[in-house]
Design a protein around this motif. Structure first.
Motif, PDB file in Angstrom:
ATOM      1  N   PHE A  95       0.827  -1.206   0.000  1.00 15.63           N
ATOM      2  CA  PHE A  95       0.000   0.000   0.000  1.00 15.63           C
ATOM      3  C   PHE A  95       0.858   1.251   0.000  1.00 15.63           C
ATOM      4  N   TYR A  96       0.204   2.315  -0.468  1.00  7.83           N
ATOM      5  CA  TYR A  96       0.842   3.622  -0.438  1.00  7.83           C
ATOM      6  C   TYR A  96      -0.126   4.627   0.168  1.00  7.83           C
ATOM      7  N   VAL A  97       0.445   5.631   0.828  1.00  7.62           N
ATOM      8  CA  VAL A  97      -0.343   6.653   1.511  1.00  7.62           C
ATOM      9  C   VAL A  97       0.175   8.014   1.100  1.00  7.62           C
ATOM     10  N   ARG A  98      -0.722   8.867   0.691  1.00 10.34           N
ATOM     11  CA  ARG A  98      -0.383  10.277   0.468  1.00 10.34           C
ATOM     12  C   ARG A  98      -0.703  10.996   1.767  1.00 10.34           C
ATOM     13  N   ALA A  99       0.334  11.263   2.545  1.00  7.99           N
ATOM     14  CA  ALA A  99       0.182  11.782   3.898  1.00  7.99           C
ATOM     15  C   ALA A  99       0.612  13.236   3.980  1.00  7.99           C
ATOM     16  N   GLY A 100      -0.297  14.081   4.361  1.00  2.74           N
ATOM     17  CA  GLY A 100       0.038  15.484   4.592  1.00  2.74           C
ATOM     18  C   GLY A 100       0.856  15.647   5.856  1.00  2.74           C
TER      19      GLY A 100
END
Length: 156
Positions: A95-100
């Motif tokens: 999985f990948y996460v676009r994390a602010g």
């Protein structure tokens, strides 16, 4: 000729940048050097238990929302958990996460749910933190390629 293996990408991509990340994952997974992998991408709302049950591997993509995965990604798990639980044990995933921020809560939530499903995390999560960077695109493409090539080779 060997039967194609199925790589399912389930991603929540609500912005232009997250759409670029998803496209990079798809492009990497669809690399012409990988011949026997059928790549399918669905939004969380499109995803049904049968889609997950018929996959040989999965890539999940989500944004970090209030320190957690996107609500639509959580909805996939809410709808599909029990219909998939016994049928997908050992399913390789990444999985990948676009994390602010830091992505910690999102990572923890995904790992907790997938542990209950007994899925097998086959590579370190890709956490793209902070302001958007062009390097995120390259890393997403590498993720897609690594998953597809590993699936084709029988490594995962």
């Amino acid at each position: 000729m060997a039967e194609s293996k199925k790589l399912l990408i389930i991603a929540h991509a609500p912005s232009e940048n997250t759409q670029k990340m998803l496209e990079a994952v798809i492009n990497g997974a669809s690399n012409p050097d990988v011949k026997n992998v059928e790549v399918r991408s669905l939004t969380p709302l499109e995803t049904q238990p049968n889609d997950i049950n018929s996959a040989n591997a999965i890539i999940l993509g989500t944004t970090e929302n209030l320190g957690y995965m996107a609500g639509l990604m959580k909805d996939v798990f809410d709808r599909c958990y029990y219909p998939c639980q016994e049928k997908t044990e050992g399913l390789p995933f990444a999985f990948y996460v676009r994390a602010g921020h830091d992505g910690t809560g999102t990572r923890r939530a995904i790992e907790s749910i997938t542990m209950g499903l007994r899925w097998r995390l086959v590579q370190d999560p890709l956490i793209c933190r902070g302001d958007f960077q062009a390097a995120f695109i390259d890393r997403c493409e590498e993720l897609g390629l690594a998953m597809a090539a590993s699936l084709e080779a029988g490594i995962i």
